[in-house]
Design a protein around this motif. Structure first.
Motif, PDB file in Angstrom:
ATOM      1  N   SER A   1     -22.548 -10.623  13.184  1.00 38.10           N
ATOM      2  CA  SER A   1     -21.533  -9.590  13.372  1.00 38.10           C
ATOM      3  C   SER A   1     -21.415  -8.790  12.084  1.00 38.10           C
ATOM      4  CB  SER A   1     -20.166 -10.185  13.733  1.00 38.10           C
ATOM      5  OG  SER A   1     -19.575 -10.789  12.615  1.00 38.10           O
ATOM      6  N   ASN A   2     -20.868  -7.581  12.193  1.00 37.49           N
ATOM      7  CA  ASN A   2     -20.691  -6.739  11.014  1.00 37.49           C
ATOM      8  C   ASN A   2     -19.411  -5.926  11.192  1.00 37.49           C
ATOM      9  OD1 ASN A   2     -20.831  -4.545   9.112  1.00 37.49           O
ATOM     10  ND2 ASN A   2     -23.000  -5.066   8.808  1.00 37.49           N
ATOM     11  N   VAL A   3     -18.491  -6.091  10.255  1.00 34.93           N
ATOM     12  CA  VAL A   3     -17.218  -5.373  10.315  1.00 34.93           C
ATOM     13  C   VAL A   3     -17.285  -4.179   9.370  1.00 34.93           C
ATOM     14  CG1 VAL A   3     -14.719  -5.508   9.943  1.00 34.93           C
ATOM     15  CG2 VAL A   3     -15.972  -7.515  10.798  1.00 34.93           C
ATOM     16  N   THR A   4     -17.164  -2.967   9.930  1.00 34.81           N
ATOM     17  CA  THR A   4     -17.044  -1.769   9.099  1.00 34.81           C
ATOM     18  C   THR A   4     -15.552  -1.455   9.011  1.00 34.81           C
ATOM     19  OG1 THR A   4     -19.138  -1.010  10.039  1.00 34.81           O
ATOM     20  CG2 THR A   4     -17.854   0.599   8.777  1.00 34.81           C
ATOM     21  N   ALA A   5     -14.943  -1.845   7.889  1.00 36.33           N
ATOM     22  CA  ALA A   5     -13.494  -1.707   7.752  1.00 36.33           C
ATOM     23  C   ALA A   5     -13.154  -0.344   7.167  1.00 36.33           C
ATOM     24  CB  ALA A   5     -12.949  -2.817   6.861  1.00 36.33           C
ATOM     25  N   VAL A   6     -12.101   0.257   7.679  1.00 33.99           N
ATOM     26  CA  VAL A   6     -11.574   1.500   7.110  1.00 33.99           C
ATOM     27  C   VAL A   6     -10.120   1.223   6.721  1.00 33.99           C
ATOM     28  CG1 VAL A   6     -11.259   3.969   7.411  1.00 33.99           C
ATOM     29  CG2 VAL A   6     -13.108   2.812   8.628  1.00 33.99           C
ATOM     30  N   THR A   7      -9.979   0.734   5.478  1.00 32.37           N
ATOM     31  CA  THR A   7      -8.650   0.444   4.939  1.00 32.37           C
ATOM     32  C   THR A   7      -8.343   1.509   3.890  1.00 32.37           C
ATOM     33  OG1 THR A   7      -9.411  -0.900   3.089  1.00 32.37           O
ATOM     34  CG2 THR A   7      -9.168  -2.022   5.204  1.00 32.37           C
ATOM     35  N   VAL A   8      -7.272   1.318   3.136  1.00 33.56           N
ATOM     36  CA  VAL A   8      -6.902   2.272   2.092  1.00 33.56           C
ATOM     37  C   VAL A   8      -8.015   2.407   1.041  1.00 33.56           C
ATOM     38  CG1 VAL A   8      -5.698   0.618   0.598  1.00 33.56           C
ATOM     39  CG2 VAL A   8      -4.953   3.012   0.648  1.00 33.56           C
ATOM     40  N   GLU A   9      -8.887   1.397   0.932  1.00 31.68           N
ATOM     41  CA  GLU A   9     -10.009   1.483  -0.008  1.00 31.68           C
ATOM     42  C   GLU A   9     -10.979   2.592   0.392  1.00 31.68           C
ATOM     43  OE1 GLU A   9     -10.316  -0.012  -2.860  1.00 31.68           O
ATOM     44  OE2 GLU A   9      -8.476  -1.144  -2.482  1.00 31.68           O
ATOM     45  N   GLN A  10     -11.224   2.706   1.707  1.00 30.63           N
ATOM     46  CA  GLN A  10     -12.191   3.698   2.198  1.00 30.63           C
ATOM     47  C   GLN A  10     -11.522   5.027   2.541  1.00 30.63           C
ATOM     48  OE1 GLN A  10     -12.006   0.528   3.689  1.00 30.63           O
ATOM     49  NE2 GLN A  10     -13.641  -0.270   2.391  1.00 30.63           N
TER      50      GLN A  10
END
Ligand SMILES: *[C@@H]1O[C@H](CO)[C@@H](O)[C@H](O)[C@H]1NC(C)=O
Length: 228
Positions: A81-90
């Motif tokens: 699996s691969n999580v592409t996270a879009v948090t405040v960092e991105q």
């Protein structure tokens, strides 16, 4: 009671509830990271609870923009699996807004292993394929931990309440895609196996032997795994 006084009672109850809520908000904000140790000198500070704010006159549309979530993450390594996270960092525009998102890709039989988000409730929506998902309650009064689990297909939504251990597994040969929304700009992730068996430095094996009620060689084997 007469009708009028029942109404008064209800109004008073609502007013008291509203007051209780506003008082609750008057206290300290929730932590936006694992810890935020106080410093006395501002010049040695890294951030406040969360991130510093950009001067509003310098803010651009790009600050609220993140491209490329149409692109699948690479699921060929690890547990598929691969999580592409879009948090405040991105996405810096998320600062103080209490929300973030992620795209999760699953290879055939790929697993997003048991983990928790210490600061966020999560919902997922399946865009393609099938996922077996579940979460486990905290320790209940009877000492048990209850599992809530479900098989999701395209278009199905499931919620994982804040802080609870949860997982998603693709039980099929075809790939699966899900999107997730999380109720924090920085929900955090604790992958259970990595945190317990792969910490640096490692937890004393005697602690884990007793906690998991297994032999030393089992714990040594688990601590030797590649948990990243
Ligand atoms: C997830 O996918 C991205 C994009 O393909 C890749 O750069 C990254 O290494 C992958 N992460 C893992 C843990 O495989």
């Amino acid at each position: 009671m007469m009708k009028g006084s029942v109404l008064m009672y209800q109004v008073a109850t609502v007013a008291l509830l509203a007051l209780a809520c506003s008082l609750a908000f008057a206290y300290d904000p929730s932590p936006l990271q694992d810890f935020c140790v106080a410093v006395d000198k501002y010049d040695s500070a890294v951030f406040v609870n969360g991130k510093f704010c950009k001067d509003p006159k310098d803010v651009k549309a790009e600050d609220f923009f993140f491209p490329g979530l149409d692109i699948a993450g690479d699921t060929s390594s690890g547990q598929g699996s691969n999580v592409t996270a879009v948090t405040v960092e991105q996405l810096p525009g998320l600062n103080t807004l209490g929300i973030s998102l992620a795209r999760i890709d699953f290879a055939s039989y790929g697993l997003n292993p048991p983990h928790t988000h210490p600061r966020g409730t999560e919902f997922i929506i399946v865009l393609e394929g099938t996922l077996l998902v579940g979460f486990v309650t905290s320790n209940q009064a009877d000492g048990k931990n209850r599992l809530f689990t479900k098989v999701l297909n395209t278009g199905d939504v499931f919620v994982f309440p804040i802080g609870l251990i949860h997982f998603q597994w693709n039980p099929k040969k075809s790939k699966a895609i899900a999107f997730a929304g999380l109720s924090s700009q920085n929900p955090g992730v604790i992958t259970i196996a990595n945190a317990v068996f792969g910490s640096e430095p490692p937890i004393n094996p005697d602690v884990l032997i007793k906690a998991f009620q297994v032999d030393k060689n089992v714990i040594e084997l688990l601590q030797k795994q590649f948990w990243k």
